[in-house]
Design a protein around this motif. Structure first.
Motif, PDB file in Angstrom:
ATOM      1  N   ASP A   1      63.984  33.811 -38.845  1.00 18.37           N
ATOM      2  CA  ASP A   1      63.728  33.308 -39.967  1.00 18.37           C
ATOM      3  C   ASP A   1      65.797  32.648 -40.774  1.00 18.37           C
ATOM      4  OD1 ASP A   1      62.182  33.845 -41.002  1.00 18.37           O
ATOM      5  OD2 ASP A   1      62.025  35.635 -42.139  1.00 18.37           O
ATOM      6  N   ALA A   2      65.407  31.295 -41.666  1.00 19.94           N
ATOM      7  CA  ALA A   2      66.507  30.768 -41.717  1.00 19.94           C
ATOM      8  C   ALA A   2      66.770  30.669 -43.251  1.00 19.94           C
ATOM      9  CB  ALA A   2      66.664  29.006 -41.380  1.00 19.94           C
ATOM     10  N   ARG A   3      67.772  30.134 -43.815  1.00 20.65           N
ATOM     11  CA  ARG A   3      68.097  30.089 -45.046  1.00 20.65           C
ATOM     12  C   ARG A   3      67.342  29.798 -45.797  1.00 20.65           C
ATOM     13  NH1 ARG A   3      73.106  31.622 -48.183  1.00 20.65           N
ATOM     14  NH2 ARG A   3      72.977  31.399 -49.741  1.00 20.65           N
ATOM     15  N   GLY A   4      66.362  29.882 -47.137  1.00 20.17           N
ATOM     16  CA  GLY A   4      65.439  29.015 -47.773  1.00 20.17           C
ATOM     17  C   GLY A   4      64.273  29.057 -47.167  1.00 20.17           C
ATOM     18  N   SER A   5      63.601  28.315 -47.269  1.00 24.77           N
ATOM     19  CA  SER A   5      62.402  28.494 -46.324  1.00 24.77           C
ATOM     20  C   SER A   5      61.761  27.963 -45.240  1.00 24.77           C
ATOM     21  CB  SER A   5      61.666  27.961 -47.336  1.00 24.77           C
ATOM     22  OG  SER A   5      61.127  26.488 -47.201  1.00 24.77           O
ATOM     23  N   GLU A   6      62.725  27.890 -44.291  1.00 24.27           N
ATOM     24  CA  GLU A   6      63.355  27.840 -43.394  1.00 24.27           C
ATOM     25  C   GLU A   6      63.175  28.009 -41.947  1.00 24.27           C
ATOM     26  OE1 GLU A   6      63.279  23.784 -42.428  1.00 24.27           O
ATOM     27  OE2 GLU A   6      62.825  23.837 -44.641  1.00 24.27           O
ATOM     28  N   ASN A   7      62.362  27.934 -40.685  1.00 21.16           N
ATOM     29  CA  ASN A   7      62.224  28.823 -39.284  1.00 21.16           C
ATOM     30  C   ASN A   7      63.428  27.767 -38.361  1.00 21.16           C
ATOM     31  OD1 ASN A   7      61.055  30.729 -40.610  1.00 21.16           O
ATOM     32  ND2 ASN A   7      59.049  28.894 -39.715  1.00 21.16           N
ATOM     33  N   LYS A   8      64.501  28.687 -37.730  1.00 27.40           N
ATOM     34  CA  LYS A   8      64.986  28.294 -36.749  1.00 27.40           C
ATOM     35  C   LYS A   8      64.110  28.824 -35.297  1.00 27.40           C
ATOM     36  CE  LYS A   8      69.078  28.279 -38.050  1.00 27.40           C
ATOM     37  NZ  LYS A   8      70.710  28.602 -37.676  1.00 27.40           N
ATOM     38  N   LEU A   9      63.607  27.853 -34.475  1.00 28.41           N
ATOM     39  CA  LEU A   9      63.707  27.993 -32.744  1.00 28.41           C
ATOM     40  C   LEU A   9      64.527  28.552 -31.830  1.00 28.41           C
ATOM     41  CD1 LEU A   9      61.032  28.946 -31.048  1.00 28.41           C
ATOM     42  CD2 LEU A   9      61.045  25.918 -30.376  1.00 28.41           C
ATOM     43  N   ARG A  10      64.888  29.699 -31.107  1.00 26.41           N
ATOM     44  CA  ARG A  10      66.074  30.066 -30.567  1.00 26.41           C
ATOM     45  C   ARG A  10      65.383  30.068 -28.880  1.00 26.41           C
ATOM     46  NH1 ARG A  10      69.980  34.499 -32.430  1.00 26.41           N
ATOM     47  NH2 ARG A  10      71.334  33.272 -33.624  1.00 26.41           N
ATOM     48  N   ALA A  11      66.201  29.286 -28.306  1.00 30.17           N
ATOM     49  CA  ALA A  11      65.881  29.383 -26.650  1.00 30.17           C
ATOM     50  C   ALA A  11      66.420  30.469 -26.148  1.00 30.17           C
ATOM     51  CB  ALA A  11      66.597  28.266 -26.196  1.00 30.17           C
ATOM     52  N   LEU A  12      65.770  31.127 -25.684  1.00 30.97           N
ATOM     53  CA  LEU A  12      66.833  32.616 -24.945  1.00 30.97           C
ATOM     54  C   LEU A  12      66.672  32.334 -23.367  1.00 30.97           C
ATOM     55  CD1 LEU A  12      64.213  35.729 -26.660  1.00 30.97           C
ATOM     56  CD2 LEU A  12      66.745  34.187 -27.722  1.00 30.97           C
ATOM     57  N   SER A  13      65.776  31.468 -23.441  1.00 32.86           N
ATOM     58  CA  SER A  13      65.585  30.900 -21.713  1.00 32.86           C
ATOM     59  C   SER A  13      65.163  29.726 -21.658  1.00 32.86           C
ATOM     60  CB  SER A  13      65.677  32.222 -20.643  1.00 32.86           C
ATOM     61  OG  SER A  13      64.339  32.611 -21.010  1.00 32.86           O
ATOM     62  N   THR A  14      65.611  28.892 -20.700  1.00 32.71           N
ATOM     63  CA  THR A  14      64.992  27.670 -20.274  1.00 32.71           C
ATOM     64  C   THR A  14      65.017  27.232 -19.147  1.00 32.71           C
ATOM     65  OG1 THR A  14      63.998  25.721 -21.628  1.00 32.71           O
ATOM     66  CG2 THR A  14      66.654  26.019 -21.608  1.00 32.71           C
ATOM     67  N   ASN A  15      64.453  26.187 -18.591  1.00 32.76           N
ATOM     68  CA  ASN A  15      64.869  25.552 -17.404  1.00 32.76           C
ATOM     69  C   ASN A  15      64.090  23.941 -16.992  1.00 32.76           C
ATOM     70  OD1 ASN A  15      61.970  26.260 -17.217  1.00 32.76           O
ATOM     71  ND2 ASN A  15      62.218  26.556 -14.819  1.00 32.76           N
ATOM     72  N   ILE A  16      63.932  24.222 -18.716  1.00 32.30           N
ATOM     73  CA  ILE A  16      63.783  22.126 -18.831  1.00 32.30           C
ATOM     74  C   ILE A  16      64.732  21.797 -19.963  1.00 32.30           C
ATOM     75  CG2 ILE A  16      62.321  20.982 -20.108  1.00 32.30           C
ATOM     76  CD1 ILE A  16      59.857  23.202 -18.880  1.00 32.30           C
ATOM     77  N   ALA A  17      64.935  20.229 -18.969  1.00 34.44           N
ATOM     78  CA  ALA A  17      66.004  19.260 -20.266  1.00 34.44           C
ATOM     79  C   ALA A  17      65.794  18.300 -20.208  1.00 34.44           C
ATOM     80  CB  ALA A  17      67.785  19.824 -19.512  1.00 34.44           C
ATOM     81  N   GLN A  18      65.934  17.779 -21.570  1.00 34.15           N
ATOM     82  CA  GLN A  18      65.496  16.014 -21.718  1.00 34.15           C
ATOM     83  C   GLN A  18      66.809  15.773 -21.175  1.00 34.15           C
ATOM     84  OE1 GLN A  18      62.614  15.877 -22.741  1.00 34.15           O
ATOM     85  NE2 GLN A  18      62.474  18.000 -22.582  1.00 34.15           N
ATOM     86  N   VAL A  19      67.131  14.768 -20.075  1.00 31.62           N
ATOM     87  CA  VAL A  19      68.498  14.320 -19.523  1.00 31.62           C
ATOM     88  C   VAL A  19      68.201  13.056 -20.011  1.00 31.62           C
ATOM     89  CG1 VAL A  19      69.998  13.543 -18.240  1.00 31.62           C
ATOM     90  CG2 VAL A  19      68.276  16.169 -17.814  1.00 31.62           C
ATOM     91  N   ALA A  20      69.241  11.994 -20.444  1.00 31.86           N
ATOM     92  CA  ALA A  20      69.494  10.170 -21.337  1.00 31.86           C
ATOM     93  C   ALA A  20      70.237   9.592 -20.345  1.00 31.86           C
ATOM     94  CB  ALA A  20      69.928  10.553 -22.649  1.00 31.86           C
ATOM     95  N   ASP A  21      69.489   8.524 -19.699  1.00 32.38           N
ATOM     96  CA  ASP A  21      70.672   7.574 -19.052  1.00 32.38           C
ATOM     97  C   ASP A  21      70.229   6.307 -19.603  1.00 32.38           C
ATOM     98  OD1 ASP A  21      72.249   6.925 -16.833  1.00 32.38           O
ATOM     99  OD2 ASP A  21      70.532   6.792 -15.415  1.00 32.38           O
ATOM    100  N   GLY A  22      71.325   6.236 -19.700  1.00 28.10           N
ATOM    101  CA  GLY A  22      71.748   4.855 -20.710  1.00 28.10           C
ATOM    102  C   GLY A  22      70.335   4.924 -22.068  1.00 28.10           C
ATOM    103  N   GLY A  23      69.558   4.360 -22.533  1.00 32.04           N
ATOM    104  CA  GLY A  23      68.679   3.890 -22.356  1.00 32.04           C
ATOM    105  C   GLY A  23      67.175   5.131 -22.800  1.00 32.04           C
ATOM    106  N   GLU A  24      67.007   6.095 -21.158  1.00 34.47           N
ATOM    107  CA  GLU A  24      65.744   6.261 -21.015  1.00 34.47           C
ATOM    108  C   GLU A  24      65.675   7.617 -20.682  1.00 34.47           C
ATOM    109  OE1 GLU A  24      64.303   4.601 -17.468  1.00 34.47           O
ATOM    110  OE2 GLU A  24      64.258   2.600 -17.195  1.00 34.47           O
ATOM    111  N   VAL A  25      64.803   8.540 -21.468  1.00 28.57           N
ATOM    112  CA  VAL A  25      64.919  10.192 -21.314  1.00 28.57           C
ATOM    113  C   VAL A  25      63.779  10.228 -20.357  1.00 28.57           C
ATOM    114  CG1 VAL A  25      64.472  11.944 -22.882  1.00 28.57           C
ATOM    115  CG2 VAL A  25      65.515   9.570 -24.057  1.00 28.57           C
TER     116      VAL A  25
END
Length: 125
Positions: free
Chosen positions: A45-69
C-alpha cells in the motif's frame, strides 16, 4: 522501520527537543534490495489509494539502445555506485551497471518502487 521525521540535531550540532511523538506517516519502509533471480514481486500500500509493485527479485530488463527497446536477460551486476557491497550480493538499484545478453547496461528505473528494470546500453571501454 525508518524514521522520516525531523532530525534530532540542529545545524549547529545542538539538540532539538521533540514537540510530539513519532507519527505513522513519518515512518518509512526498509529498502526492497532487488536481486538477480527468478521474478518475485510484492504489492504494498502506498499513500492515498495507490499501490506500489516492488520487485524483490527479477532476471528480466527492458534495455533501450537508441530508439529500440528489447527485453533482455540479466546475468549479474557489474558495478553499483550506491554501495560497493551490492555488487557482490547482485542487488539492482537505479544507476547500477548490469550485464545483460545484449551487453552492459545502466539501470534507469527504481525496481523497488516500480517493479521493473529499465536500462540503457553503455559503451564498453
Amino acid at each position: 522501520m525508518k524514521d522520516q521525521g525531523r532530525s534530532t540535531r540542529k545545524r549547529t550540532g545542538g539538540r532539538l527537543h521533540n514537540v510530539g511523538k513519532k507519527k505513522r506517516h513519518q515512518l518509512g519502509r526498509e529498502a526492497a534490495e532487488t536481486t538477480v533471480d527468478d521474478p518475485r514481486f510484492q504489492v504494498i500500500d502506498a499513500r492515498g489509494s495507490e499501490n506500489k509493485l516492488r520487485a524483490l527479485s527479477t532476471n528480466i530488463a527492458q534495455v533501450a539502445d537508441g530508439g529500440e527497446v528489447s527485453t533482455e536477460e540479466i546475468e549479474n551486476v557489474v558495478d553499483n555506485p550506491a554501495n560497493v557491497n551490492y555488487i557482490r550480493r547482485n542487488i539492482i538499484t537505479k544507476g547500477a551497471i548490469i550485464k545483460t545478453s545484449a551487453g552492459q547496461a545502466r539501470v534507469t528505473s527504481r525496481p523497488g518502487q516500480t517493479g521493473q528494470v529499465s536500462a540503457v546500453l553503455v559503451e564498453d571501454n
